[in-house]
Design a protein around this motif. Structure first.
Motif, mmCIF file in Angstrom:
data_model
loop_
_atom_site.group_PDB
_atom_site.id
_atom_site.type_symbol
_atom_site.label_atom_id
_atom_site.label_comp_id
_atom_site.label_asym_id
_atom_site.label_seq_id
_atom_site.Cartn_x
_atom_site.Cartn_y
_atom_site.Cartn_z
ATOM 1 N N TYR A 7 -17.504 -25.235 -20.841
ATOM 2 C CA TYR A 7 -18.349 -26.082 -21.671
ATOM 3 C C TYR A 7 -18.379 -25.213 -22.962
ATOM 4 N N LEU A 8 -18.078 -25.767 -24.095
ATOM 5 C CA LEU A 8 -17.748 -25.174 -25.400
ATOM 6 C C LEU A 8 -19.259 -25.882 -26.330
ATOM 7 N N ALA A 9 -19.605 -24.652 -26.833
ATOM 8 C CA ALA A 9 -20.945 -25.053 -27.864
ATOM 9 C C ALA A 9 -20.309 -25.813 -29.067
ATOM 10 N N ASP A 10 -21.168 -27.137 -29.508
ATOM 11 C CA ASP A 10 -20.809 -27.844 -30.461
ATOM 12 C C ASP A 10 -21.717 -27.302 -31.656
ATOM 13 N N PRO A 11 -20.974 -26.897 -32.625
ATOM 14 C CA PRO A 11 -21.693 -26.267 -33.711
ATOM 15 C C PRO A 11 -22.534 -27.124 -34.419
ATOM 16 N N HIS A 12 -22.223 -28.547 -34.329
ATOM 17 C CA HIS A 12 -23.215 -29.513 -35.055
ATOM 18 C C HIS A 12 -24.289 -30.112 -34.398
ATOM 19 N N ALA A 13 -24.482 -29.666 -33.085
ATOM 20 C CA ALA A 13 -25.393 -30.470 -32.117
ATOM 21 C C ALA A 13 -25.928 -29.190 -31.094
ATOM 22 N N SER A 14 -27.074 -29.357 -30.546
ATOM 23 C CA SER A 14 -27.477 -28.345 -29.496
ATOM 24 C C SER A 14 -27.326 -28.836 -28.348
ATOM 25 N N VAL A 15 -25.792 -28.848 -28.090
ATOM 26 C CA VAL A 15 -25.248 -29.197 -26.769
ATOM 27 C C VAL A 15 -24.137 -28.328 -26.664
ATOM 28 N N TYR A 69 -19.459 -20.188 -24.959
ATOM 29 C CA TYR A 69 -19.173 -21.127 -23.469
ATOM 30 C C TYR A 69 -20.402 -20.918 -22.662
ATOM 31 N N ARG A 70 -20.593 -22.145 -21.829
ATOM 32 C CA ARG A 70 -21.128 -21.913 -20.502
ATOM 33 C C ARG A 70 -20.313 -22.331 -19.429
ATOM 34 N N VAL A 71 -20.667 -22.005 -18.230
ATOM 35 C CA VAL A 71 -19.804 -22.153 -17.347
ATOM 36 C C VAL A 71 -20.479 -22.704 -16.107
ATOM 37 N N VAL A 72 -20.120 -23.667 -15.502
ATOM 38 C CA VAL A 72 -20.713 -24.317 -14.165
ATOM 39 C C VAL A 72 -19.729 -24.061 -13.098
ATOM 40 N N PRO A 73 -20.171 -23.387 -12.061
ATOM 41 C CA PRO A 73 -19.040 -23.143 -10.945
ATOM 42 C C PRO A 73 -19.233 -24.235 -9.974
ATOM 43 N N THR A 74 -17.845 -24.726 -9.443
ATOM 44 C CA THR A 74 -17.575 -25.640 -8.339
ATOM 45 C C THR A 74 -16.470 -25.235 -7.403
ATOM 46 N N ARG A 119 -20.206 -29.110 -24.812
ATOM 47 C CA ARG A 119 -19.438 -30.240 -24.504
ATOM 48 C C ARG A 119 -18.286 -29.761 -23.376
ATOM 49 N N ALA A 120 -18.061 -30.614 -22.615
ATOM 50 C CA ALA A 120 -16.992 -30.421 -21.560
ATOM 51 C C ALA A 120 -15.639 -29.856 -22.369
ATOM 52 N N TYR A 121 -15.156 -28.805 -21.755
ATOM 53 C CA TYR A 121 -13.891 -28.351 -22.618
ATOM 54 C C TYR A 121 -12.770 -28.366 -21.605
ATOM 55 N N CYS A 122 -12.778 -27.999 -20.252
ATOM 56 C CA CYS A 122 -11.955 -28.101 -19.303
ATOM 57 C C CYS A 122 -12.345 -27.611 -17.947
ATOM 58 N N LEU A 123 -11.294 -27.921 -17.017
ATOM 59 C CA LEU A 123 -11.951 -27.384 -15.606
ATOM 60 C C LEU A 123 -10.713 -26.048 -15.275
ATOM 61 N N LEU A 124 -11.445 -25.243 -14.822
ATOM 62 C CA LEU A 124 -10.478 -23.951 -14.427
ATOM 63 C C LEU A 124 -10.473 -23.976 -12.928
ATOM 64 N N VAL A 125 -9.186 -23.829 -12.359
ATOM 65 C CA VAL A 125 -9.119 -23.460 -10.880
ATOM 66 C C VAL A 125 -8.509 -22.289 -10.721
ATOM 67 N N ILE A 126 -8.985 -21.263 -9.903
ATOM 68 C CA ILE A 126 -8.594 -19.793 -9.955
ATOM 69 C C ILE A 126 -8.002 -19.715 -8.826
ATOM 70 N N THR A 127 -7.192 -18.948 -8.465
ATOM 71 C CA THR A 127 -6.385 -18.375 -7.077
ATOM 72 C C THR A 127 -6.728 -16.896 -7.049
#
Length: 344
Positions: A296-304, A280-285, A306-314
């Motif tokens: 974002y989850l790594a696509d095993p078939h491409a060098s990208v 995974y990669r994480v982009v803070p907001t 892909r958006a996986y979900c948005l996490l909101v933490i308390t």
């Protein structure tokens, strides 16, 4: 200022669209936030705001300045929201769970409504400038938190509207009664029931305290965000679990499921998130005044990735009390791309 407003009203009544825009533009953002609180959905809030402005334009001739323009606009917006809540077309949008993994048995049915959406932090930059009235019971930052918005959605529509007008915006009971076309006694009765529901819900989401004490965007929060980011990107489940309180709550609207406690968190993250081979990669907001992450989850078939979900933490102190996961559908609202390159 009063002379300017009076002049703008007169010009707008004469059909001057530019004057009307100048008249309402200072109120538009706070009205959108108001609609979001009642509806729990940014898309619905935007629709309600547009309907409010159209109604205000068409009925400006009926505005007799017996109340302030702001109060009049809030009255229109509130009643537009109530109409949307009554409409049969606005039904819970329950989506199927992703088939990629079998989820562990939930600890219970979540009370987050399936249409709940997060509110982008960038849109809240000027919200603190809108001071509530003297009757308000909630701080501005608390009244936009995900826990508070969730609790509001548990209320019947008119209780929801009464509580927001009275306890969030600080209008007097008599003003609320007039805005809702009801009696003060009815408002007070609705408030009594609504406050009990809200307080009970917030107590259940704040590790024992009646109301969650929040000091957002602190140094402690920054350290916690950095540790969580590191744990996810290293796929270190143990490091992530160390950040959670014992009775942590995990939810994932629109699925009506809830996982509570450390053991449940370990099971679901091992079964879904930290599966072998996943990177995974994480982009803070930020969302609802809280830390949030585009995952974002790594696509095993491409060098990208892909958006996986948005996490909101308390958070509380240096621990996480709740994690709410939203689908990729909301990510564009946060300016988050659909894909990330494999390397920067």
């Amino acid at each position: 200022m009063e002379t300017d407003t009076t002049d703008l009203i007169a010009r707008a009544r004469a059909g001057d669209h530019n004057a009307f825009r100048d008249l309402v533009q200072g109120h538009s953002h706070e009205l959108q936030v108001h609609c979001y609180r009642i509806l729990g959905s940014l898309q619905d809030a935007e629709d309600a705001l547009q309907e409010t402005l159209v109604s205000a334009w068409r009925n400006l001739g009926e505005f007799g300045q017996r109340s302030s323009l702001r109060t009049w606009l809030y009255q229109i917006a509130t009643n537009r929201c109530l109409s949307m809540l009554r409409a049969g077309s606005r039904r819970p949008r329950i989506a199927p769970l992703p088939p990629e993994a079998t989820l562990p048995e939930p600890t219970g049915a979540g009370d987050a409504p399936p249409w709940l959406e997060p509110y982008p932090g960038v849109l809240l930059d000027h919200l603190a400038d809108q001071r509530p009235g003297p009757e308000a019971r909630y701080e501005t930052t608390e009244a936009i938190s995900l826990a508070f918005i969730t609790a509001l959605q548990l209320l019947p529509p008119r209780q929801r509207a009464a509580l927001v007008l009275r306890d969030v915006l600080g209008y007097h009971a008599a003003e609320v009664a007039q805005m809702l076309n009801t009696t003060q006694e009815s408002v007070q009765s609705a408030l009594k029931r609504a406050r009990a529901t809200i307080d009970n819900h917030l107590a259940g989401t704040s590790s024992g305290s009646r109301r969650p004490a929040r000091q957002p965007d602190t140094a402690a929060e920054h350290r916690l965000v950095a540790r969580l980011t590191d744990a996810i990107q290293r796929a270190d489940l143990d490091a992530l679990i160390e950040l959670l309180v014992t009775d942590v709550r995990l939810s994932m609207p629109p699925a009506m499921l809830e996982y509570r406690g450390i053991e449940s968190a370990q099971r679901i993250y091992a079964a879904v998130t930290f599966r072998p081979g996943r990177t995974y990669r994480v982009v803070p907001t930020r969302a609802n005044g809280q830390p949030a992450f585009g995952l974002y989850l790594a696509d095993p078939h491409a060098s990208v990735y892909r958006a996986y979900c948005l996490l909101v933490i308390t958070t509380t102190g240096d621990h996480i009390t709740a994690i709410t996961s939203f689908s990729t559908n909301v990510m564009t609202r946060f300016g988050l791309p659909r894909t990330l390159p494999e390397t920067d």
